[in-house]
Every structure is written in C-alpha cells, then in structure tokens.
Design an enzyme around this catalytic site. Sequence first.
Site, PDB file in Angstrom:
ATOM      1  N   HIS A 195       0.797  -1.234   0.000  1.00 49.66           N
ATOM      2  CA  HIS A 195       0.000   0.000   0.000  1.00 49.66           C
ATOM      3  C   HIS A 195       0.824   1.275   0.000  1.00 49.66           C
ATOM      4  CE1 HIS A 195      -3.993  -1.823   0.860  1.00 49.66           C
ATOM      5  NE2 HIS A 195      -3.267  -2.730   1.490  1.00 49.66           N
ATOM      6  N   LYS A 206      -8.082  14.182   4.405  1.00 46.51           N
ATOM      7  CA  LYS A 206      -7.231  12.991   4.384  1.00 46.51           C
ATOM      8  C   LYS A 206      -6.165  13.199   5.451  1.00 46.51           C
ATOM      9  CE  LYS A 206      -6.296  14.011  -0.039  1.00 46.51           C
ATOM     10  NZ  LYS A 206      -6.408  12.786  -0.787  1.00 46.51           N
ATOM     11  N   ARG A 207      -5.349  12.177   5.749  1.00 48.51           N
ATOM     12  CA  ARG A 207      -4.259  12.389   6.701  1.00 48.51           C
ATOM     13  C   ARG A 207      -3.380  13.549   6.245  1.00 48.51           C
ATOM     14  NH1 ARG A 207      -3.643   8.340  10.683  1.00 48.51           N
ATOM     15  NH2 ARG A 207      -1.885   9.597  11.382  1.00 48.51           N
ATOM     16  N   LYS A 238       1.075  14.639   0.553  1.00 47.34           N
ATOM     17  CA  LYS A 238      -0.293  14.926   0.102  1.00 47.34           C
ATOM     18  C   LYS A 238      -0.486  16.412  -0.205  1.00 47.34           C
ATOM     19  CE  LYS A 238      -2.219  11.011   2.771  1.00 47.34           C
ATOM     20  NZ  LYS A 238      -2.853  10.114   1.781  1.00 47.34           N
ATOM     21  N   THR A 268      -8.427   6.707  -2.112  1.00 49.21           N
ATOM     22  CA  THR A 268      -9.786   6.188  -2.251  1.00 49.21           C
ATOM     23  C   THR A 268     -10.780   7.322  -2.016  1.00 49.21           C
ATOM     24  OG1 THR A 268      -9.510   5.414   0.028  1.00 49.21           O
ATOM     25  CG2 THR A 268      -9.399   3.761  -1.714  1.00 49.21           C
ATOM     26  N   LYS A 299     -14.547   8.480  -3.747  1.00 51.09           N
ATOM     27  CA  LYS A 299     -15.770   8.810  -2.998  1.00 51.09           C
ATOM     28  C   LYS A 299     -16.320  10.169  -3.423  1.00 51.09           C
ATOM     29  CE  LYS A 299     -13.761   6.211   0.791  1.00 51.09           C
ATOM     30  NZ  LYS A 299     -12.916   6.322   1.997  1.00 51.09           N
TER      31      LYS A 299
HETATM   32  C1  26V Z   1       2.015   2.053   8.040  1.00 48.00           C
HETATM   33  C2  26V Z   1       2.357   2.084   9.338  1.00 48.00           C
HETATM   34  C3  26V Z   1       3.746   2.168   9.689  1.00 48.00           C
HETATM   35  C4  26V Z   1       4.027   1.749  11.088  1.00 48.00           C
HETATM   36  C5  26V Z   1       3.076   2.225  12.102  1.00 48.00           C
HETATM   37  C6  26V Z   1       1.669   1.984  11.748  1.00 48.00           C
HETATM   38  C7  26V Z   1       1.368   2.022  10.308  1.00 48.00           C
HETATM   39  C8  26V Z   1       0.064   1.967   9.926  1.00 48.00           C
HETATM   40  C9  26V Z   1      -0.268   1.956   8.618  1.00 48.00           C
HETATM   41  C10 26V Z   1       0.703   2.012   7.677  1.00 48.00           C
HETATM   42  C11 26V Z   1       0.269   1.861   6.276  1.00 48.00           C
HETATM   43  C12 26V Z   1       0.308   3.052   5.478  1.00 48.00           C
HETATM   44  C13 26V Z   1      -0.067   2.670   4.110  1.00 48.00           C
HETATM   45  C14 26V Z   1      -1.392   3.211   3.704  1.00 48.00           C
HETATM   46  O1  26V Z   1      -2.280   3.498   4.460  1.00 48.00           O
HETATM   47  N1  26V Z   1      -1.498   3.336   2.429  1.00 48.00           N
HETATM   48  C15 26V Z   1      -2.667   3.850   1.792  1.00 48.00           C
HETATM   49  O2  26V Z   1      -3.426   2.741   1.359  1.00 48.00           O
HETATM   50  C16 26V Z   1      -4.611   3.132   0.698  1.00 48.00           C
HETATM   51  C17 26V Z   1      -5.371   1.873   0.384  1.00 48.00           C
HETATM   52  O3  26V Z   1      -4.659   1.089  -0.503  1.00 48.00           O
HETATM   53  C18 26V Z   1      -4.254   3.922  -0.545  1.00 48.00           C
HETATM   54  O4  26V Z   1      -5.431   4.348  -1.161  1.00 48.00           O
HETATM   55  C19 26V Z   1      -3.396   5.138  -0.195  1.00 48.00           C
HETATM   56  O5  26V Z   1      -2.959   5.785  -1.355  1.00 48.00           O
HETATM   57  C20 26V Z   1      -2.205   4.691   0.616  1.00 48.00           C
HETATM   58  O6  26V Z   1      -1.484   5.808   1.096  1.00 48.00           O
END
Ligand code: 26V
Length: 825
Positions: free
Chosen positions: A370, A560-561, A566, A668, A672
């Site tokens: 992701h 968004k975050r 971003k 995403t 929406k």
């Molecule tokens: C990474 C980490 C790193 C360590 C601590 C906790 C944590 C929690 C989540 C993440 C994942 C980040 C990746 C993420 O959210 N990616 C997003 O995924 C969406 C669904 O596929 C996508 O639409 C977004 O573009 C993408 O940023």
Amino acid sequence: MDHLVKEALEGEFRVNMHDADSIQRGLISYMVRVVGHDPRSAGPRQWFMALAYMVKGILSERGMGTSRAQYGQDTRRVYYLSMEFLTGRRLMKHLLDFGLETNVREALDALGQDLDELAQQEPDPALGNGGLGRLAACFLDSMATHRYPGHGYGIHYEFGMFSQTIEDGQQVEHPDNWLQGGNPWEFVRYSVSYPVRFNGRIVCFKDESGRERCEWVDTNNVNAIAYDLKVTGYDSPVISNLRLWSARASTDFDLRFFNEGNYIEAVKDKTTSETLSKVLYPMDSTVLGQELRLKQEYFFVSASLQDIIARYLRVHEDLRLLHEKIAIQLNDTHPALAVPELMRLLIDVHGLEWDEAWSVTRETFCYTNHTLLPEALETWPIGMLEHVLPRHLEIIYLINHDHLQQVRFRFPGEMEVLRKMSLVDENTQRIRMAHLAIVGSKRVNGVAALHTRLLREKVFPEFDEMYPGKFVNVTNGVTQRRWLLQCNPQLSDLITEAVGASWKSDLTALHALEPLAEDAAFRERFNAIKLANKARLADHLKEQTGYVVDPASMFDVQVKRIHEYKRQLLNLMHVIHRYTLLREGRLDDPVPRTVVIGGKAAPGYWLAKQIIRLTCDVALTINNDRAVSDRLKVVFLPNYNVSNAEITIPGANLSEQISTAGTEASGTGNMKFALNGALTIGTLDGANIEIKEEVGDDNIFIFGLTTEQVTETKRRGYNPWKVVEHDADLKRVLDMITSGFFSPQQVNRYSAIRDTLFDGGDQYMVLADFRSYIETQAKVDALYRDPDAWARKAILNVARMGLFSSDRSIQTYAKEIWGAEPMDI
Ligand code: 26V
C-alpha cells in the site's frame, strides 16, 4: 406508553421485522429485558442500545446460516489479515443491508424517537489510521454482498485512533475510549482463546523417528481472546465475521503469583501483557521500530493462524492440502510474520517437512503493498527479533538461505542483486518485511495501475524479473453502499428513480445516467441535492468550528491524513494567493469559495502539525477580513473520521487530490468524492490516472508534473530558489507565511516550512507545481461560473465511476488471486 409496555412484555418475544408495530413491541421488550431500562424514561442512548441488540439478534440468526452453508459447501475460504479495520458506525449499515430502515423509523416515531438521532449515539469505531483500514472495511462489505466466504482478522484495540481537537489553532490528541459505553455489536468468545508466545529459547533434538525437531521453550505467554463482529452485505444472505483479538494475561500468572508470593508484582505483569491490544499506533507513514508494535503484529498473526488451522482441521485432515481450501491476504506487511509463523506451526507443531510446509505457505499467502514511501516500509532489527521471536528469526534465516540460493542461480555472479534481494539488510542489520512477504506469497499486488508499475519497475524490479506473473494490479475501490447509498440518500433516490436500483450491487449500472447530463430538469434536481448536502455540511462546520460559510459558494475540500506528500501546503498556498488577489481587486468576477481542509497528523510528525496550525492561522486571518468575507472562507474541519466523511464528501463541489506524482499509492477519497458528484483537481498520481481515463479529460482538472517529470527534474538538479525567483506571486505567498503575516504574535512560527522547502530541497515539489496549480484553479473558477456546464460534468463523473466499486476490486481478487467462488446460499 403504559399499555404498550404491558402488551409488549406479555406478547411473543419474536419480532416480525416487516411490521412496524411488531418492531415497536420488540424494542420495548429489548429495552426492558436486555438494556434493563424503563421504556418510559429511556433516552436516545438507551433506545440505540435496545435497537442495536435487536438487530444483533438478526445478525446472529443469519450468521449461523452462513456458517452452516460454508461447512456444507467446503469452498475455498478467504481470510483477510489486517491490523486495521475502519468500519464506521454499524447501525444504519445493518438497517440498509436488511432493508429495515423504513419500518424501524416508523416504529421509533411511534415511540417518540428519531432514528437519525439514535444513530448518532453510536461511537464510530476508529480501528484504523486511514486509507488502508477503510479499504479493509469496504472489502468486507463487498465480499459479504457478493457472497464470498470472507473472514476478517484484526485487533480489538481498547483505544482506537485518537480524537482530534483544535486548541489555539493546534492539534490536541485525546484518547479514543470507544468501548466506554459498551459495544452492543460484539460477541465475546471467551472459549475461543489461543496462547501466543514470546521470548524464550529454542531446543532442538531428534524425535523417536530420528527426525530433527525444534521446540520453543521458556516462553512468556499471552492469551488471545476472540471478539466477533458480524459483517452484513447489501440484500445478501451471507453474513461474514470479523474476528478481533484482545490480549489477556495467561492463566500461568495466576499460578505463578501463588508460588512466588509476590502478588502485587505478578498482577503488574498481568497488566503489562494486556497492553498488547491496548492502543492503535496512530501513524501511517513512518515506522518507529518499537517492540510493542512488533508484538502486536505477532500477537494477532499467531492467534489468527491458530484459529484458521483449527477451523481447517475440523473438516480436513491433511495440512499439506491447506492451500486448496484457503487463501490468506496480507494487508500490507503488518501481518507478514504470518509467513514464518505458518512455517513454525506446520513444522514444529503439526510435523510437516520443511519443503512441504514451504510449498503450502507460498501457495496460501498473497500480499498487498500500500505504499511506496521508503520510510513506511517495515524492517525489524535482528536483535529485537532474536529476543522477541527467536524461532521466527531462525525460520526467516532458513527461508533466506534457500531464497538466496535461487537468486544466485537466477543472477549468477551478481553480488549487488544478491545484497538487494536478501531478506536481511546487512548494513542496518534488519529484516525486510516486504521481501519476506513477497517471497512467502503466491501473488503480490499494488493498489492502482501506476503504483503497481512503480512497484515492478522501481521498488522490486529484481523480484519481478525472478518471478514473472507474481506482481499484479488490483485497483482499489470503495463500497457504493456506504459512500453513496448511506451518506447521500437524496442523490441515491434520484439515481434509482432515473436508472433503477441495480447500481447498489453493480456500480457499472450508473452508465445509464450519462444521457441525463443533457437533461436540464435532471441537472436542476441534481444541483438542488448538492445544495442541500452543502447546507448540511455548512451546519456541521458551524457547529464544529463556529465559522459560518455560504452554501452557495464553491465548496473546495481536501480531507485525508496530513502529510507532506499529500501537499495540503500547496492547497494553502493557493488560498493565500487568492486572498492577495482578492484584497487587491485583481480577480475579476471572483467565484466565492469555501476551502475546507481536514485530517489528523501523526502525534510525532511535527511538520504535519505545523501545517494544521498554518491552516488555522490562515483561516483566522481570512475569515475575519471583512474585505474578502463574502468571497473566501477557510475552515479546518476537526477530527476527520468515517462519520464526518459521510457528511463532508456529499457536500463538496471540488475534490483536492494533489499529491506529488508517484507518491500516493492509490487514494480512495478521490473515488468517494467523484461518486458524489464533485469534480477533481488532481495530479497524475495513484488512481487519479484511472479516474481521468474513465471520466474523460474534459471532466477533470489535471495539473502538475508527471511521475517521470518529477524524477527527471530531480535528476537534473532541482533548485527551489530558482523556481521562486521566477514567480513573484509564489515569492509573495512564501513571504507572507514566513514573515509572520498570519502569526503576528510569533513571526518565526513557520520557519520550519521555509526550511523544508528550501534547505530541505522541497522533496515533494510543492514549489515546482505551484504555477500549474494556480492556473488550473483559475480554470475551475471559470467553469463554476457556468452552473449548467459544471453540473453536466459532475453528472458525467457520477455516471462514469462504475469501475471504482470495491465490488469490482473484490471480484478481481477472487478470480485472479484467490481462486474463490461466491457461495450458494
Ligand atoms: C504504516 C504504518 C507504519 C508503522 C506504524 C503503523 C502504520 C500503519 C499503517 C501504515 C500503512 C500506510 C499505508 C497506507 O495506508 N497506504 C494507503 O493505502 C490506501 C489503500 O490502498 C491507498 O489508497 C493510499 O494511497 C495509501 O497511502
């Protein structure tokens, strides 16, 4: 009421959901018998609980049907392992899925209660950070709707994503105690409990048959207890299960404190082990490498795999055939320890040979990536793994040994490739979880076409070469049930009236709306609905921030975050630029705009917090400047989450999707917004590219450098100073930010923003894309001046979003990745 209560309690307990009277009696009966409150003095909170318990009853009844059908049919099951599930509130979803909204509303009316007010009582379960967690929730919905045998596994966090308030213009985090008032939806399964082990050491020996065996001993154990949430699909007989694990101290402790006599110390240990499921890590872009996080990951992986194997063994015997009956999807690398854990369970516990176990493992797992951001790719220090999971480290080494042998065979003499592909980063002495997940999976997928291409070409090219066909694309999607039907009832009704109801489970049916873009009466109704949704959003903003905005102005929204990539900063720079033009009277025929920005910053991400603060400072200045007040407003929407997304998205005219090309995996939110009739201003990044291909170049505002141009510009030596030197408007905007125009009490407040743009080299090319963004925003204005032309394009956007349903994503996974079929039920 008195006679109603009497009647309800004397009547039959079973509720006929097709009859509002019966529902009313049912509610009273649940109020008395389950909630334990007198219906005569109950408020919305108690009525919510009574209704939720009543619906829970239906969930349970129907869930049993699904289980029986699954065991009966023995089709391949799909397990979705994710550290995060951002489900949103449950009540309205279940009522919509069951087709009960009208009857329930009527029954509540008769009791003097309002369904919408009741629905607000439910806490929004925030068990995720953002896109990745919400995607998991959309996928569960689509699997249930289309009758796939899907099961989710995750963590029952006691505290979810923090709630955000803004104090003095700054983000303040508050713990999200979502279980405080009890959670009526969950089924606690005290009997479904597995031990999860940590630390200890390995002893190897030869067993009676002369086979080398290893045992993991002297471990610290924690129990995982199952909490089940039922997942409904739209008008579907299938109810799936989302099983969330909660950590409980193992009962060994109880014995130990008796023996050791140190009762207080032992109870302290007990609470330490329960911290494993205490809190969701609130960052989604940088890994910290904390031991607690590693333990959380292993905790839920181990419990889930033990449960999956137990279920399999209930009806099958031979674990060597496991992969024929199940597929396990890894949502990012967070559950990647599942690879060595399955190996351990198969070999150490169930007695398979290494080669047998390895071929089962590689046929069972699939991995979704992701993110491309290097700082978000997980690696774990070898020393930490050795201490926390010594057996898993050994297994990883063994996997790596075999893996590197194949690499040597495939790329003879190429030491650099060997170094790059190893599961071990020798320089940092860390294990690369993405490599582990790739090697241990049958398929690896990216989440949008561009993202998958970049994964294959830039991030893992050697893996792609070594395993042709392993890397595939599955573009993300969103569920139209929550993101249109539920959040935008008026537009949903209009669409259904125009093209029928089939879009609810087949979004491509929206195509039939296309000709209506040319129908003036339809456009008028479409516009009236947008206006009503904007009024609802305006009310929400006023209530949350005190700012009053005009629903007639263009609502320009970025939620968004908060992250540098971003580029909320680029958005703000446009706002400031527009403000200066307005003040100087340099905008002829200015289009009134309300710019809404919302999102949470990771608590330790200082620059992201500065961007929030700058938004609030800019808002304060602009919103109090009478000279522009009827033409520009800026609002920071606090505590962006699923519930307020449901209000915000339908109220937008313009959707901001402005990440630096090549950084947003998919996005995403972009889907929406377009589905709810907003036009997109965006870069050629993530799924924006596919959205553009679907809606057509004329119906989207694209600006900025492409991924290739970003790379090329950097390669040639990008110089932020040069860009600013040639752009007087840009220079002025930056001067205003950094000279304290928006923060007169503290003129240096935003020096860090200047530093990142100049000394930091403007990694995300904010300055490089400024001019193109401003020019494109002017085109947005021009179109908005022609409401009919705008409405035409907005309607075409809705009509052409069919591809972006998570139903399509799930059907692709099922066919191309899992080999799963819908159930017959
Ligand atoms: C990474 C980490 C790193 C360590 C601590 C906790 C944590 C929690 C989540 C993440 C994942 C980040 C990746 C993420 O959210 N990616 C997003 O995924 C969406 C669904 O596929 C996508 O639409 C977004 O573009 C993408 O940023």
